[in-house]
Design a protein around this motif. Sequence first.
Motif, PDB file in Angstrom:
ATOM      1  N   CYS A  95      66.131  30.148  64.481  1.00  0.00           N
ATOM      2  CA  CYS A  95      66.691  31.389  65.021  1.00  0.00           C
ATOM      3  C   CYS A  95      67.177  31.184  66.448  1.00  0.00           C
ATOM      4  O   CYS A  95      68.275  31.627  66.821  1.00  0.00           O
ATOM      5  CB  CYS A  95      65.661  32.504  64.969  1.00  0.00           C
ATOM      6  SG  CYS A  95      65.360  33.181  63.309  1.00  0.00           S
ATOM      7  N   GLY A  98      70.488  29.541  66.979  1.00  0.00           N
ATOM      8  CA  GLY A  98      71.668  30.231  66.481  1.00  0.00           C
ATOM      9  C   GLY A  98      71.933  30.036  65.009  1.00  0.00           C
ATOM     10  O   GLY A  98      73.044  30.283  64.531  1.00  0.00           O
ATOM     11  N   ARG A  99      70.891  29.625  64.272  1.00  0.00           N
ATOM     12  CA  ARG A  99      71.032  29.430  62.824  1.00  0.00           C
ATOM     13  C   ARG A  99      69.954  30.235  62.084  1.00  0.00           C
ATOM     14  O   ARG A  99      69.110  29.680  61.376  1.00  0.00           O
ATOM     15  CB  ARG A  99      70.950  27.943  62.472  1.00  0.00           C
ATOM     16  CG  ARG A  99      71.998  27.112  63.176  1.00  0.00           C
ATOM     17  CD  ARG A  99      71.960  25.657  62.783  1.00  0.00           C
ATOM     18  NE  ARG A  99      72.467  25.444  61.440  1.00  0.00           N
ATOM     19  CZ  ARG A  99      72.575  24.240  60.866  1.00  0.00           C
ATOM     20  NH1 ARG A  99      72.197  23.160  61.554  1.00  0.00           N
ATOM     21  NH2 ARG A  99      73.040  24.119  59.647  1.00  0.00           N
TER      22      ARG A  99
END
Length: 342
Positions: A95, A98-99
Amino acid sequence: MLAAVLHGPYDMRVEEVETPVPGKGEVLLRIKACAICGSDLHAYKGKHQKVTFPRILGHEFSGVIEALSPEIKDFKVGDRVVVDTNKTCGQCPQCKAGRPNLCKTTVNFGFKMDGAFAEFVRVPEGINIYKMPESISFEEAALAQPLGVALNAVRRRAVVTVGDTVAVLGAGPIGLSAAALAKACGAQVLVTDTEDFRLEIAKKMGADEVVNVLKDDVVGKSLEFTRQNGFDKVIEAVGGMQDTTIQQTTQIVKPGGLIVVVGNFSGNKATLRITEFKDREIEIRGSRGQHGTVPYCLKLIESGVIDVKPMITHTIALDGIVKGLERLEEQKGRTMKVIVKF
């Protein structure tokens, strides 16, 4: 409220259940449209590992805000909206990098929390909510979710761009969406499937060439399409037949080309043609989910760049949901996307 409750494999009942009440930071959504996904069918058959019973399925949906917590200031009752389908933790390494689609503690509508085959659904705090453009129908907006899955595969993972040659294996909703997106990116697109009616839809959604794998030589047609070079990118969107389709991908991709696997519900087994994979330096990537893609998908639909309407073959009322699932399972009457309309 009325809801279609799955009590066990092949045991779905439309019944009265308690209407959820939004808590702090939450929204109550009145559902207007919810599409039946292949994962809903797997859950109905008792073959989805994430589903617990009893459960209200449904994660491809749109609706109108019925009530909301006073803390929420950016929305109001009556707003037409679509929401992300997953709640992620926001704290794990994935998280923070950015995933969030790779978050290990993801909670999904329709699987780990009740979904939208119901008159109302409660949207927990932490799930993104997006206003719908007025020009988009609720049925179209419900398909922002599968379009988003394809967007993740086509743009984030395959990085399709102008001039690419792209093969999409499988003309289900994800494959059709991937083909339309690849075409919108400026690629030349070939789509394969076993059903002619699906390939007809692929042509309507922008495919330059289609191949029925039961009637034609996939490898021969692919090499002809690419002038014997092989495809720059191959997107596998079949899933259930990956022991066959993954082998096909390495035969039709160019040396140094890229394969992206987005197909779901395989037997978790696929034989790789390892000599081709190694000697031709082929890359293979996975693609999972659609987190954060909804606003882009709504803009694509609103602008007319992507037309999802050809995928919608049937609309039904909630009390017809079992027949809708059966229609999908048996592939009756040229069925592609069945939408429960409220």
